[in-house]
Enzyme design. Structure first.
Site, short mmCIF file in Angstrom:
data_model
loop_
_atom_site.label_atom_id
_atom_site.label_comp_id
_atom_site.label_asym_id
_atom_site.label_seq_id
_atom_site.Cartn_x
_atom_site.Cartn_y
_atom_site.Cartn_z
N ALA A 115 0.87 -1.17 0.00
CA ALA A 115 0.00 0.00 0.00
C ALA A 115 0.91 1.22 0.00
CB ALA A 115 -0.86 -0.01 1.25
N GLY B 29 0.69 -4.95 0.78
CA GLY B 29 -0.46 -4.96 -0.14
C GLY B 29 -0.14 -5.58 -1.49
N GLU C 48 -0.42 -9.16 -0.99
CA GLU C 48 -1.86 -9.44 -0.85
C GLU C 48 -2.58 -9.41 -2.20
OE1 GLU C 48 -1.99 -6.38 2.31
OE2 GLU C 48 -3.12 -7.88 3.44
N GLU D 216 4.29 -5.49 7.40
CA GLU D 216 3.46 -4.50 8.10
C GLU D 216 3.84 -4.29 9.55
OE1 GLU D 216 2.32 -6.66 5.87
OE2 GLU D 216 0.85 -5.71 4.58
N1 CAA Z 1 4.63 3.22 -0.39
C1 CAA Z 1 5.07 4.39 -0.88
N2 CAA Z 1 6.26 4.55 -1.48
C2 CAA Z 1 7.06 3.47 -1.58
C3 CAA Z 1 6.68 2.21 -1.09
C4 CAA Z 1 5.39 2.09 -0.48
N3 CAA Z 1 4.92 0.94 -0.03
N4 CAA Z 1 7.67 1.33 -1.32
C5 CAA Z 1 8.66 2.04 -1.94
N5 CAA Z 1 8.28 3.32 -2.09
C6 CAA Z 1 9.05 4.42 -2.69
C7 CAA Z 1 10.15 4.89 -1.77
O1 CAA Z 1 9.65 5.80 -0.83
C8 CAA Z 1 11.11 5.53 -2.75
O2 CAA Z 1 10.62 6.79 -3.10
P1 CAA Z 1 11.65 8.04 -3.26
O3 CAA Z 1 12.56 7.63 -4.40
O4 CAA Z 1 10.74 9.18 -3.59
O5 CAA Z 1 12.35 8.16 -1.96
C9 CAA Z 1 10.97 4.63 -3.98
O6 CAA Z 1 9.73 3.93 -3.84
C10 CAA Z 1 12.07 3.61 -4.09
O7 CAA Z 1 12.12 2.89 -2.87
P2 CAA Z 1 13.49 2.68 -2.03
O8 CAA Z 1 14.42 3.80 -2.25
O9 CAA Z 1 13.11 2.37 -0.63
O10 CAA Z 1 14.06 1.38 -2.77
P3 CAA Z 1 15.00 0.26 -2.17
O11 CAA Z 1 15.44 -0.57 -3.31
O12 CAA Z 1 16.04 0.84 -1.29
O13 CAA Z 1 14.04 -0.62 -1.21
C11 CAA Z 1 12.01 -1.78 -0.65
C12 CAA Z 1 12.99 -1.35 -1.77
C13 CAA Z 1 12.70 -2.83 0.24
C14 CAA Z 1 10.80 -2.44 -1.34
C15 CAA Z 1 11.61 -0.56 0.20
O14 CAA Z 1 11.16 0.45 -0.69
C16 CAA Z 1 10.48 -0.83 1.15
O15 CAA Z 1 10.72 -1.40 2.21
N6 CAA Z 1 9.26 -0.38 0.83
C17 CAA Z 1 8.12 -0.49 1.71
C18 CAA Z 1 7.57 -1.90 1.74
C19 CAA Z 1 6.42 -2.01 2.74
O16 CAA Z 1 6.59 -1.76 3.91
N7 CAA Z 1 5.25 -2.42 2.23
C20 CAA Z 1 4.09 -2.58 3.04
C21 CAA Z 1 3.27 -1.34 3.04
S1 CAA Z 1 2.00 -1.38 4.23
C22 CAA Z 1 0.75 -2.26 3.55
O17 CAA Z 1 0.82 -2.75 2.43
C23 CAA Z 1 -0.43 -2.37 4.46
C24 CAA Z 1 -1.60 -3.14 4.02
O18 CAA Z 1 -1.59 -4.35 3.95
C25 CAA Z 1 -2.86 -2.44 3.86
#
Ligand code: CAA
Length: 260
Positions: free
Chosen positions: A67, A112, A115, A135
């Site tokens: 998400a 998400g 999911e 999460e």
């Molecule tokens: N939401 C918003 N933006 C996201 C994102 C997310 N889930 N995942 C990545 N991005 C964005 C980053 O903020 C970054 O943006 P900027 O360049 O503007 O800073 C861009 O995508 C690239 O990401 P990274 O620089 O972090 O890339 P990386 O290669 O270093 O890491 C990653 C990759 C491990 C996937 C890392 O981005 C990450 O951990 N992302 C979040 C994953 C996460 O926690 N997902 C669960 C979300 S909560 C959810 O989904 C709840 C639900 O069930 C309802």
């Protein structure tokens, strides 16, 4: 079909959807959910000759990284519940879609994104795919169905481990656990998904749609799955597809199903 964050192509009866926000690793924001709703609630039902749908992520790195966390900052309980319910309802449309839907997981499938893949009927993992439910790292639980669907696919013990540790697993492990159906060379996910759709499209379409309903019914605590199977079996007996399938067998020829 025009969408804000989805690219679609329709070729040989197969609709391929790319979630297209590569700068945010294809994270699912409100607009992307609206697109998915429009597609799975309306548009895809109107495509003539549709054999199946593939969902994949734009860019090299990610299927869907979850998400969109930037939309989470000001959520109160009421908003968060609405967000979770909306996501679940839209993923349910995918799970109950009457033609096969395959996730072609070409990179990160986290939160998400994992999911979304779980709501599809089948999952093909590219060699660099990474699945995970991170999460708890954010202080929340999965909100789009992983607490329920992960157990269905990989069992309670492994589901606990993935959701509690937030560990990511690779494609091979995903296949071993039953989370993914196949692992393929990176970049071959959509090709493999197309191959499976072509194979399934040769079978009786109404029967395939009933398989989708019945397997989903098994997990619906309000339904008696065995009774649902009896009803589907009875329903299919009067379809043209069944008459054609049975005649083709007796006449030692390939069936020509019309989906009726
Ligand atoms: N939401 C918003 N933006 C996201 C994102 C997310 N889930 N995942 C990545 N991005 C964005 C980053 O903020 C970054 O943006 P900027 O360049 O503007 O800073 C861009 O995508 C690239 O990401 P990274 O620089 O972090 O890339 P990386 O290669 O270093 O890491 C990653 C990759 C491990 C996937 C890392 O981005 C990450 O951990 N992302 C979040 C994953 C996460 O926690 N997902 C669960 C979300 S909560 C959810 O989904 C709840 C639900 O069930 C309802």
């Amino acid at each position: 079909m025009k969408y804000q964050n989805l690219l679609t192509t329709f070729e040989n009866g197969i609709l391929t959807i790319e979630v297209n926000r590569p700068k945010a690793l294809n994270a699912l924001n409100k607009d992307t959910f609206s697109d998915l709703k429009q597609l799975f609630e309306k548009d895809a039902h109107q495509i003539e000759g549709l054999k199946g749908i593939i969902i994949t992520g734009a860019g090299e790195k990610s299927f869907v990284a979850g998400a969109d966390i930037s939309e989470f900052s000001s959520l109160d309980t009421k908003d968060a519940m609405a967000l979770s319910k909306r996501g679940q309802d839209i993923f349910k449309l995918i799970e109950r879609f009457p033609k096969v839907v395959i996730a072609a997981v070409n990179g990160y499938a986290l939160g998400g994104g994992c999911e979304l893949a779980l709501a599809c009927h089948l999952r093909i993992a590219g060699a660099k795919a990474k699945f995970g439910t991170p999460e708890v790292t954010l202080g929340i639980v999965p909100g789009y169905g992983a607490t329920q669907r992960l157990i269905q696919l990989i069992g309670k013990g492994k589901a606990f481990e993935l959701m509690m540790t937030a560990d990511m697993i690779g494609a091979e492990e995903a296949v071993q656990l039953g989370l993914a159906n196949h692992v393929v060379a990176q970049g071959e996910e959509v090709t493999k998904a197309k191959e499976l759709i072509e194979k399934i499209a040769k079978k009786a379409p109404v029967a395939i749609s009933k398989i989708i309903e019945l397997v989903d019914d098994y997990f619906d605590k309000t339904k008696d799955g065995f009774q649902k199977e009896v009803e589907a079996f009875g329903y299919l007996a009067e379809t043209e597809d069944f008459k054609e399938g049975a005649s083709a067998f007796m006449e030692k020829r390939k069936a020509n199903f019309q989906g009726k």
